[in-house]
Design a protein around this motif. Sequence first.
Motif, PDB file in Angstrom:
ATOM      1  N   MET A 230     -27.252  13.253  48.820  1.00  0.00           N
ATOM      2  CA  MET A 230     -25.892  13.550  48.430  1.00  0.00           C
ATOM      3  C   MET A 230     -25.341  12.360  47.650  1.00  0.00           C
ATOM      4  N   SER A 231     -24.716  12.601  46.525  1.00  0.00           N
ATOM      5  CA  SER A 231     -24.180  11.497  45.735  1.00  0.00           C
ATOM      6  C   SER A 231     -22.852  11.025  46.308  1.00  0.00           C
ATOM      7  N   VAL A 232     -22.509   9.809  45.971  1.00  0.00           N
ATOM      8  CA  VAL A 232     -21.326   9.158  46.493  1.00  0.00           C
ATOM      9  C   VAL A 232     -20.186   9.284  45.489  1.00  0.00           C
ATOM     10  N   SER A 233     -18.986   9.549  45.972  1.00  0.00           N
ATOM     11  CA  SER A 233     -17.814   9.566  45.114  1.00  0.00           C
ATOM     12  C   SER A 233     -17.366   8.118  44.908  1.00  0.00           C
ATOM     13  N   VAL A 234     -17.473   7.647  43.687  1.00  0.00           N
ATOM     14  CA  VAL A 234     -17.099   6.259  43.392  1.00  0.00           C
ATOM     15  C   VAL A 234     -15.613   6.048  43.652  1.00  0.00           C
ATOM     16  N   GLU A 235     -14.805   7.054  43.329  1.00  0.00           N
ATOM     17  CA  GLU A 235     -13.362   6.944  43.567  1.00  0.00           C
ATOM     18  C   GLU A 235     -13.060   6.761  45.056  1.00  0.00           C
ATOM     19  N   ALA A 236     -13.776   7.513  45.901  1.00  0.00           N
ATOM     20  CA  ALA A 236     -13.565   7.402  47.342  1.00  0.00           C
ATOM     21  C   ALA A 236     -14.001   6.024  47.850  1.00  0.00           C
ATOM     22  N   LEU A 237     -15.128   5.535  47.350  1.00  0.00           N
ATOM     23  CA  LEU A 237     -15.585   4.192  47.746  1.00  0.00           C
ATOM     24  C   LEU A 237     -14.587   3.129  47.290  1.00  0.00           C
ATOM     25  N   TYR A 238     -14.081   3.288  46.074  1.00  0.00           N
ATOM     26  CA  TYR A 238     -13.121   2.317  45.541  1.00  0.00           C
ATOM     27  C   TYR A 238     -11.848   2.309  46.379  1.00  0.00           C
ATOM     28  N   ALA A 239     -11.350   3.499  46.703  1.00  0.00           N
ATOM     29  CA  ALA A 239     -10.124   3.593  47.493  1.00  0.00           C
ATOM     30  C   ALA A 239     -10.317   2.993  48.888  1.00  0.00           C
ATOM     31  N   LYS A 240     -11.467   3.256  49.485  1.00  0.00           N
ATOM     32  CA  LYS A 240     -11.710   2.808  50.856  1.00  0.00           C
ATOM     33  C   LYS A 240     -12.124   1.338  50.937  1.00  0.00           C
ATOM     34  N   TYR A 241     -13.016   0.918  50.030  1.00  0.00           N
ATOM     35  CA  TYR A 241     -13.608  -0.413  50.162  1.00  0.00           C
ATOM     36  C   TYR A 241     -13.186  -1.411  49.082  1.00  0.00           C
ATOM     37  N   GLY A 242     -12.404  -0.982  48.113  1.00  0.00           N
ATOM     38  CA  GLY A 242     -11.966  -1.888  47.054  1.00  0.00           C
ATOM     39  C   GLY A 242     -11.327  -3.166  47.586  1.00  0.00           C
ATOM     40  N   PRO A 243     -10.380  -3.070  48.536  1.00  0.00           N
ATOM     41  CA  PRO A 243      -9.758  -4.291  49.073  1.00  0.00           C
ATOM     42  C   PRO A 243     -10.764  -5.234  49.733  1.00  0.00           C
ATOM     43  N   MET A 244     -11.750  -4.673  50.456  1.00  0.00           N
ATOM     44  CA  MET A 244     -12.772  -5.508  51.093  1.00  0.00           C
ATOM     45  C   MET A 244     -13.602  -6.241  50.038  1.00  0.00           C
ATOM     46  N   VAL A 245     -13.983  -5.520  48.987  1.00  0.00           N
ATOM     47  CA  VAL A 245     -14.782  -6.115  47.915  1.00  0.00           C
ATOM     48  C   VAL A 245     -13.985  -7.218  47.230  1.00  0.00           C
ATOM     49  N   LEU A 246     -12.716  -6.962  46.953  1.00  0.00           N
ATOM     50  CA  LEU A 246     -11.879  -7.971  46.298  1.00  0.00           C
ATOM     51  C   LEU A 246     -11.714  -9.204  47.182  1.00  0.00           C
ATOM     52  N   ARG A 247     -11.519  -9.016  48.501  1.00  0.00           N
ATOM     53  CA  ARG A 247     -11.410 -10.173  49.412  1.00  0.00           C
ATOM     54  C   ARG A 247     -12.677 -11.013  49.365  1.00  0.00           C
ATOM     55  N   ARG A 248     -13.821 -10.341  49.363  1.00  0.00           N
ATOM     56  CA  ARG A 248     -15.102 -11.058  49.318  1.00  0.00           C
ATOM     57  C   ARG A 248     -15.230 -11.839  48.023  1.00  0.00           C
ATOM     58  N   CYS A 249     -14.875 -11.205  46.908  1.00  0.00           N
ATOM     59  CA  CYS A 249     -14.967 -11.875  45.605  1.00  0.00           C
ATOM     60  C   CYS A 249     -14.009 -13.058  45.530  1.00  0.00           C
ATOM     61  N   ARG A 250     -12.798 -12.891  46.050  1.00  0.00           N
ATOM     62  CA  ARG A 250     -11.826 -14.001  46.060  1.00  0.00           C
ATOM     63  C   ARG A 250     -12.362 -15.176  46.874  1.00  0.00           C
ATOM     64  N   LEU A 251     -12.933 -14.862  48.017  1.00  0.00           N
ATOM     65  CA  LEU A 251     -13.456 -15.912  48.890  1.00  0.00           C
ATOM     66  C   LEU A 251     -14.558 -16.703  48.202  1.00  0.00           C
ATOM     67  N   LEU A 252     -15.468 -16.012  47.544  1.00  0.00           N
ATOM     68  CA  LEU A 252     -16.606 -16.684  46.926  1.00  0.00           C
ATOM     69  C   LEU A 252     -16.246 -17.377  45.614  1.00  0.00           C
ATOM     70  N   LEU A 253     -15.404 -16.761  44.813  1.00  0.00           N
ATOM     71  CA  LEU A 253     -15.117 -17.296  43.479  1.00  0.00           C
ATOM     72  C   LEU A 253     -13.894 -18.212  43.440  1.00  0.00           C
ATOM     73  N   ARG A 254     -12.967 -18.029  44.370  1.00  0.00           N
ATOM     74  CA  ARG A 254     -11.746 -18.837  44.438  1.00  0.00           C
ATOM     75  C   ARG A 254     -10.961 -18.829  43.124  1.00  0.00           C
ATOM     76  N   ASP A 255     -10.969 -17.685  42.470  1.00  0.00           N
ATOM     77  CA  ASP A 255     -10.248 -17.520  41.207  1.00  0.00           C
ATOM     78  C   ASP A 255      -9.904 -16.043  41.084  1.00  0.00           C
ATOM     79  N   GLU A 256      -8.611 -15.746  41.036  1.00  0.00           N
ATOM     80  CA  GLU A 256      -8.167 -14.354  41.063  1.00  0.00           C
ATOM     81  C   GLU A 256      -8.727 -13.529  39.909  1.00  0.00           C
ATOM     82  N   ALA A 257      -8.646 -14.043  38.700  1.00  0.00           N
ATOM     83  CA  ALA A 257      -9.108 -13.282  37.536  1.00  0.00           C
ATOM     84  C   ALA A 257     -10.614 -13.014  37.616  1.00  0.00           C
ATOM     85  N   ARG A 258     -11.376 -14.030  37.968  1.00  0.00           N
ATOM     86  CA  ARG A 258     -12.824 -13.846  38.091  1.00  0.00           C
ATOM     87  C   ARG A 258     -13.162 -12.905  39.237  1.00  0.00           C
ATOM     88  N   ALA A 259     -12.377 -12.957  40.331  1.00  0.00           N
ATOM     89  CA  ALA A 259     -12.609 -12.077  41.469  1.00  0.00           C
ATOM     90  C   ALA A 259     -12.373 -10.612  41.086  1.00  0.00           C
TER      91      ALA A 259
END
Length: 161
Positions: free
Chosen positions: A1-30
């Motif tokens: 079954m394929s994954v709805s990218v929109e659903a993943l983005y809505a559900k996990y987007g904030p988690m992904v952004l937090r992870r990127c912010r933590l690792l990159l320490r730069d909002e634009a790059r995150a």
Amino acid sequence: MSVSVEALYAKYGPMVLRRCRLLLRDEARAVDAMQDVFVLVLRHQATLDQESGSSLLFKLATNVCLNQLRSARRKPEDANDELVLSIANDLDLEQRAQARSFLSRLFADEPETTATIAVMHYLDGMTWDEVAAEMKMSVSGVRKRARGITERVKSLQERAP
């Protein structure tokens, strides 16, 4: 079954952004890194399934950010950036080695999921309920693992010279 990218983005987007912010320490790059993660998901959505959700996105976010950091080290934007990166890396070398050693001892006898729980709660700022849902565990089980980590930290600190 394929994954709805929109659903993943809505559900996990904030988690992904937090992870990127933590690792990159730069909002634009995150934000750029988060978008890169979801572009990868979009490209490969036919081969993904709903079960891979948060753990896959967490790994993708980590890899995308680490690749950005490696690229920045290899190709600094400014000639002085290379010198600054060199100095920063030299200053942190001993501390990073000590931290790696401590973490290796801390998680040596623990299941890999215990480290994931620690990262999600202590680094990414997720609540115990969120961590439990992501790990498909009970909240009490997640807290029990966290207590074990805390006790091991105290024990290792007591043994340190």
